[in-house]
Write a protein that holds these residues in place. Structure first.
Motif, PDB file in Angstrom:
ATOM      1  N   ASP A 232       2.772  -3.072 -12.976  1.00 35.53           N
ATOM      2  CA  ASP A 232       3.537  -2.679 -11.781  1.00 35.53           C
ATOM      3  C   ASP A 232       2.578  -2.177 -10.700  1.00 35.53           C
ATOM      4  O   ASP A 232       1.987  -1.100 -10.840  1.00 35.53           O
ATOM      5  N   VAL A 233       2.416  -2.959  -9.642  1.00 39.03           N
ATOM      6  CA  VAL A 233       1.501  -2.544  -8.560  1.00 39.03           C
ATOM      7  C   VAL A 233       2.280  -2.254  -7.272  1.00 39.03           C
ATOM      8  O   VAL A 233       1.704  -2.216  -6.192  1.00 39.03           O
ATOM      9  N   ARG A 234       3.588  -2.033  -7.407  1.00 35.88           N
ATOM     10  CA  ARG A 234       4.397  -1.758  -6.226  1.00 35.88           C
ATOM     11  C   ARG A 234       3.951  -0.461  -5.554  1.00 35.88           C
ATOM     12  O   ARG A 234       3.598   0.503  -6.238  1.00 35.88           O
ATOM     13  N   GLY A 235       3.966  -0.475  -4.235  1.00 32.93           N
ATOM     14  CA  GLY A 235       3.645   0.740  -3.477  1.00 32.93           C
ATOM     15  C   GLY A 235       2.158   1.031  -3.349  1.00 32.93           C
ATOM     16  O   GLY A 235       1.784   2.018  -2.737  1.00 32.93           O
ATOM     17  N   LEU A 236       1.330   0.199  -3.941  1.00 31.45           N
ATOM     18  CA  LEU A 236      -0.117   0.428  -3.852  1.00 31.45           C
ATOM     19  C   LEU A 236      -0.691  -0.359  -2.680  1.00 31.45           C
ATOM     20  O   LEU A 236      -0.372  -1.532  -2.496  1.00 31.45           O
TER      21      LEU A 236
ATOM     22  N   GLN B  44       8.117   1.671   4.301  1.00 34.85           N
ATOM     23  CA  GLN B  44       7.516   2.272   3.107  1.00 34.85           C
ATOM     24  C   GLN B  44       6.716   3.480   3.526  1.00 34.85           C
ATOM     25  O   GLN B  44       6.188   3.510   4.642  1.00 34.85           O
TER      26      GLN B  44
ATOM     27  N   ASN C 271      -2.277   7.020  -4.180  1.00 30.86           N
ATOM     28  CA  ASN C 271      -0.977   6.988  -4.862  1.00 30.86           C
ATOM     29  C   ASN C 271       0.026   6.038  -4.185  1.00 30.86           C
ATOM     30  O   ASN C 271      -0.232   5.496  -3.123  1.00 30.86           O
ATOM     31  N   ARG C 272       1.148   5.901  -4.864  1.00 30.52           N
ATOM     32  CA  ARG C 272       2.104   4.872  -4.435  1.00 30.52           C
ATOM     33  C   ARG C 272       2.900   5.291  -3.209  1.00 30.52           C
ATOM     34  O   ARG C 272       3.199   6.464  -3.025  1.00 30.52           O
ATOM     35  N   ALA C 273       3.267   4.270  -2.429  1.00 31.62           N
ATOM     36  CA  ALA C 273       4.247   4.464  -1.358  1.00 31.62           C
ATOM     37  C   ALA C 273       5.605   4.021  -1.911  1.00 31.62           C
ATOM     38  O   ALA C 273       5.666   3.235  -2.856  1.00 31.62           O
TER      39      ALA C 273
END
Lengths: 360, 68
Positions: free
Chosen positions: B3-7, A91, A156-158
């Motif tokens: 949606d908490v994906r990638g955080l 990721q 911010n998101r990965a």
């Protein structure tokens, strides 16, 4: 996966893994010290990455140059166990350059104090009272860092990345480690902390176990205090305490305990800078989402943002030593330490403002 | 679904905390992509009196269900 069992049995059932991890890390620090690592530094992520930076000649401070196998072992241990448990997920893309520079400042702060949060805990367990001043700074830094989090701070998101992206840092570390075994290829201290080390095979094997346990337990020095402050969740703190207990007991049985400010191994007594250095480490670690140890583990899990943060730590170590910012047992460095610490605080403050989306 | 994906931590559990504080939902579904988030949300949910379950979906993400 609920566990609402009351009493001591319930406590152990909920927290045994993180406590075991803490005990193993504490024991590992004592064993590695007995086998040659510097005193009160059995396991220090900041110091060991600083030594790696020196071994690669990113800085030329002769007493802190050695390619520490422990760093490689932690990443490998986390990678192997996360692959076995199907948690290895490449990721990245969550503000990578921001993370790199936060990593640099975290390392600079750590080397003003002379240690990462893990060494801070190990120093406390060794009776070094300067580390309690550092702990106070670390807590203050974490509390400061929780304010932007409460107001919507995010890097911010990965997003999912290729397998190669997740494998690059672990692979490079392994290759460099193998190369480090070739005599005289990398710089190696002949005196000072860099010359003191456990046999590489023991060091890497112990570190693989520690890395695997840290991956499973999610142990994080910054996360423990942050979760206690923000969610009244004390789970990770138990690991933190377990390290101190193991080191205290280990030291009692090996070279003895001496509680003092003065004459502690590889430590200085400048309270203000011990405090400020760890404020920077605490604040930066909260914004990163984990302490330097946790960043290594996440890098092992395939997180390329954490991998870049680790490179930021190494760059920060080089800057620290090249510009007189790193402390030594004699005291703080001869460079513009206070100004760089202030620059670090300003950087984190600006980041906190720019990356916070105010929520209703 | 939240949606908490990638955080990274602690954003996933913080998002759940905000939702619980603001709307006090009887049930809440959260989509996460790492076990650390699942475990943290479970501990937080339990501390708030929620029963928490999770399952892995076809994409390899985790659907966490909090219910009173």
């Amino acid at each position: 996966m609920e566990n609402n069992q009351k009493g001591f049995a319930g406590f152990l059932k909920r927290h045994w893994l993180v406590i075991l991890t803490g005990l193993v890390i504490g024991a590992a620090a004592v064993v590695l010290t007995a086998l040659g690592n510097p005193k009160n530094m059995g396991f220090c992520i900041a110091c060991f990455e600083r030594d790696i930076a020196g071994s690669l000649k990113f800085h030329t401070t002769g007493v802190v140059q050695y390619f520490r196998p422990e760093i490689v072992g932690i990443v490998l241990g986390a990678m192997i166990i996360s692959m076995i448990k199907k948690e290895w997920r490449p990721q990245g893309g969550s503000s990578p350059i921001t993370r790199f520079f936060i990593g640099m400042f975290v390392m600079i702060g750590g080397l003003v104090f002379l240690g990462c949060p893990l060494r801070m805990v190990i120093r406390i367990g060794g009776g070094d009272l300067n580390a309690l001043v550092g702990l106070l700074g670390f807590i203050v830094g974490i509390v400061i860092g929780t304010f932007p989090l409460r107001f919507g701070f995010s890097l911010n998101r990965a997003y999912k990345q290729s397998k190669a992206e997740g494998l690059i840092l672990p692979s490079v570390l392994v290759v460099l480690f193998i190369l480090s075994l070739i005599p005289e290829l990398f710089a190696k201290s002949t005196e000072g902390p860099g010359s003191q080390h456990a046999p590489w095979i023991t060091a890497i094997l112990i570190a693989i176990v520690v890395g695997a346990l840290c991956q499973r337990s999610r142990l994080c020095m910054a996360g423990g205090i942050r979760d206690a402050v923000m969610f009244k969740d004390f789970h990770l703190i138990y690991g933190f305490i377990a390290i101190i207990v193991a080191v205290l007991i280990g030291n009692l049985f090996t070279h003895g305990l001496k509680f003092s400010f003065a004459d502690q191994p590889i430590a200085h007594t400048d309270g203000l800078f011990n405090f400020l250095g760890m404020v920077l480490v605490g604040w930066g670690s909260v914004l990163l989402g984990g302490c330097p140890l946790r960043q290594l583990v996440l890098a092992g899990e395939g997180n390329s943002d954490s991998a870049l943060t680790v490179l930021g730590f190494i760059a920060g170590a080089a800057v620290s030593h090249n510009f007189g910012l790193a402390s030594s047992a004699k005291g703080i460095g001869a460079g513009p330490v206070i100004w760089v610490l202030i620059a670090g605080f300003v950087f984190l403050l600006v980041l906190s403002i720019f990356n916070t989306k105010r929520r209703a | 679904m939240l949606d908490v994906r990638g955080l990274n931590c602690p954003m996933p559990v913080l998002a759940v905390q905000r939702e619980v504080k603001a709307n006090k939902p009887e049930t809440l579904e959260v989509l996460a992509d790492h076990m650390t988030a699942v475990q943290n949300i479970t501990r937080f949910g339990n501390s708030q009196g929620y029963h928490v379950e999770y399952r892995e979906n076809d994409d390899g993400d985790f659907v966490i269900t909090l219910s009173k």
